[in-house]
Design an enzyme around this catalytic site. Sequence first.
Site, short mmCIF file in Angstrom:
data_model
loop_
_atom_site.label_atom_id
_atom_site.label_comp_id
_atom_site.label_asym_id
_atom_site.label_seq_id
_atom_site.Cartn_x
_atom_site.Cartn_y
_atom_site.Cartn_z
N GLY A 8 42.61 43.02 36.70
CA GLY A 8 42.65 43.03 38.17
C GLY A 8 41.97 44.26 38.75
N GLY A 11 40.56 44.95 42.58
CA GLY A 11 41.42 44.88 43.77
C GLY A 11 41.57 46.23 44.45
N GLN A 12 42.51 46.27 45.41
CA GLN A 12 42.70 47.48 46.22
C GLN A 12 43.03 48.68 45.34
OE1 GLN A 12 46.14 47.40 48.81
NE2 GLN A 12 45.56 49.28 49.85
N ASP A 34 38.31 41.60 35.59
CA ASP A 34 38.87 40.88 36.75
C ASP A 34 38.38 39.44 36.66
OD1 ASP A 34 39.35 40.00 39.65
OD2 ASP A 34 40.00 42.07 39.77
N ILE A 35 39.03 38.58 37.42
CA ILE A 35 38.63 37.17 37.44
C ILE A 35 37.40 36.96 38.32
CG2 ILE A 35 40.04 36.40 39.39
CD1 ILE A 35 40.93 34.04 37.56
N ARG A 36 37.07 37.97 39.14
CA ARG A 36 35.86 37.90 39.97
C ARG A 36 35.10 39.21 39.80
NH1 ARG A 36 37.21 40.78 44.90
NH2 ARG A 36 39.25 41.59 44.46
N TYR A 141 56.71 36.29 44.89
CA TYR A 141 56.17 37.58 44.43
C TYR A 141 57.30 38.46 43.89
CZ TYR A 141 53.97 42.23 44.89
OH TYR A 141 53.48 43.49 44.68
N LYS A 145 58.20 39.93 40.15
CA LYS A 145 58.24 41.37 39.89
C LYS A 145 59.57 41.77 39.23
CE LYS A 145 54.17 42.79 41.20
NZ LYS A 145 53.24 43.35 40.19
P1 NAD Z 1 44.82 43.08 44.86
O1 NAD Z 1 45.19 41.72 45.30
O2 NAD Z 1 44.01 43.91 45.77
O3 NAD Z 1 44.05 42.99 43.48
C1 NAD Z 1 44.47 42.14 42.44
C2 NAD Z 1 43.27 41.77 41.62
O4 NAD Z 1 43.70 40.83 40.64
C3 NAD Z 1 42.14 41.11 42.42
O5 NAD Z 1 40.94 41.82 42.24
C4 NAD Z 1 42.08 39.69 41.85
O6 NAD Z 1 40.76 39.18 41.78
C5 NAD Z 1 42.66 39.90 40.46
N1 NAD Z 1 43.20 38.67 39.88
C6 NAD Z 1 43.88 37.67 40.48
N2 NAD Z 1 44.17 36.71 39.58
C7 NAD Z 1 43.68 37.12 38.39
C8 NAD Z 1 43.68 36.58 37.08
N3 NAD Z 1 44.22 35.38 36.81
N4 NAD Z 1 43.08 37.28 36.10
C9 NAD Z 1 42.52 38.48 36.36
N5 NAD Z 1 42.47 39.04 37.57
C10 NAD Z 1 43.06 38.36 38.57
O7 NAD Z 1 46.16 43.82 44.45
P2 NAD Z 1 46.41 45.40 44.36
O8 NAD Z 1 46.88 45.85 45.67
O9 NAD Z 1 45.27 46.06 43.71
O10 NAD Z 1 47.69 45.40 43.42
C11 NAD Z 1 47.65 45.88 42.08
C12 NAD Z 1 49.04 45.83 41.53
O11 NAD Z 1 49.87 46.71 42.30
C13 NAD Z 1 49.72 44.45 41.61
O12 NAD Z 1 50.55 44.27 40.49
C14 NAD Z 1 50.58 44.55 42.85
O13 NAD Z 1 51.69 43.68 42.79
C15 NAD Z 1 51.00 45.99 42.78
N6 NAD Z 1 51.41 46.52 44.08
C16 NAD Z 1 50.51 46.63 45.08
C17 NAD Z 1 50.92 47.10 46.31
C18 NAD Z 1 49.96 47.24 47.47
O14 NAD Z 1 50.41 47.57 48.59
N7 NAD Z 1 48.67 47.00 47.29
C19 NAD Z 1 52.25 47.50 46.49
C20 NAD Z 1 53.14 47.35 45.43
C21 NAD Z 1 52.69 46.87 44.22
N1 SER Z 2 52.01 45.52 49.33
C1 SER Z 2 52.64 44.50 48.56
C2 SER Z 2 52.78 43.26 49.35
O1 SER Z 2 52.91 43.37 50.56
C3 SER Z 2 54.01 44.97 48.12
O2 SER Z 2 54.11 44.90 46.78
O3 SER Z 2 52.78 42.21 48.80
#
Ligand code: NAD
Ligand code: SER
Length: 328
Positions: A8, A11-12, A34-36, A141, A145
């Site tokens: 992943g 992503g962000q 990543d998947i993309r 979600y 988790k």
């Molecule tokens: P995001 O959605 O920005 O990125 C997730 C990435 O996973 C994307 O680039 C997507 O293309 C990729 N993905 C989706 N399906 C996939 C698959 N089958 N195989 C491979 N890649 C795949 O999420 P993020 O914000 O970068 O979150 C990263 C982690 O942090 C996650 O576990 C999320 O739950 C956790 N998290 C994020 C936040 C937040 O505010 N961003 C808060 C708490 C926890």
């Molecule tokens: N930022 C995330 C969401 O809103 C929390 O894990 O899904």
Amino acid sequence: MKRILVTGAGGQMGAWLVPALRERYGSGAVMATDIRTPDDELLGGGPFQLLDCTDQSALGHATIRHNADAIYHLAAILSAVGEKDPRLAYDVNMGGLHAVLEVARSQQCAVFTPSSIGVFGAETPRDPTVQDTITRPTTMYGITKVAGELLCDYYHKRYDVDTRGVRYPGLISYGAPPGGGTTDWAVDIFHHAVREGSYTCFLGADTQLDMMYMPDAIWAAMELMEADPAKLLHRNAFNITAMQLSPESLTAEIRKHLPDFTIDYDIDPVREAIARTWPKRLDDSAAREEWGWQPDYDLAAMTADMIEHLTAEVADGSDRTENHNATE
Ligand code: NAD
Ligand code: SER
């Protein structure tokens, strides 16, 4: 010298974590997957492979080819997208984590898996939310988790896999846009404030949530993975926090830099209902005691840094706002 595989990565969070890992361990030591395919510049130009994390065989081959000894498992479907497609959220979040843990077991890899404030639910005390409390979420979600934390504990106890993780609050950053969560408003508001001077928020004015600036989130992931394992009593589920925000309190802070900024509200009942079951303020004393967690950014420092960077990005045309999982 560590060799790391990141799922992943586009992503962000990956857009910040991958460059930080490459800076610490060397560019070639970190395989981004990543998947993309993400923009090259987001990940700092090192190795990248397209990979579906739920494909255990492909993940296993990639881990062996890269000779990885640690996996940072970021791939997930976030809360708002998960409520639109619960089946996808279950398949990716549970299937992906199970595949990662199986590969880690057979290849002796350490695993970092982010958990979330999403593990909490309507019955959880919200202010403060202590480390060991009720985890009965109302979203798919959150369910994945909570199950993920337990699965990581299981693989550690049963198979001695070195699993570690934190419960992140909402993460705020520039660079890669957020992926479709309930806390995305706290990122979107900055893009709109800097570009248009106004923002229509999907949460209510006084809906307070826990938040963190991305540099602190990245520090937490890397620091926890280097921490002395003997001290980690809460291995896969450390509460961590940095600041508490509502749309009205963040608006007031943004106005210190952009006095003409305006906000109005078009509340999304689904995300508002989710937000009202999540913590207003996490108690992160276990993380502070067990591995020295300490954030650098408070509300004022984060806001100043976001506005400075986004203003520069808008000026040079590199501002990224397109959400790959848009929920609107
Ligand atoms: P995001 O959605 O920005 O990125 C997730 C990435 O996973 C994307 O680039 C997507 O293309 C990729 N993905 C989706 N399906 C996939 C698959 N089958 N195989 C491979 N890649 C795949 O999420 P993020 O914000 O970068 O979150 C990263 C982690 O942090 C996650 O576990 C999320 O739950 C956790 N998290 C994020 C936040 C937040 O505010 N961003 C808060 C708490 C926890
Ligand atoms: N930022 C995330 C969401 O809103 C929390 O894990 O899904």
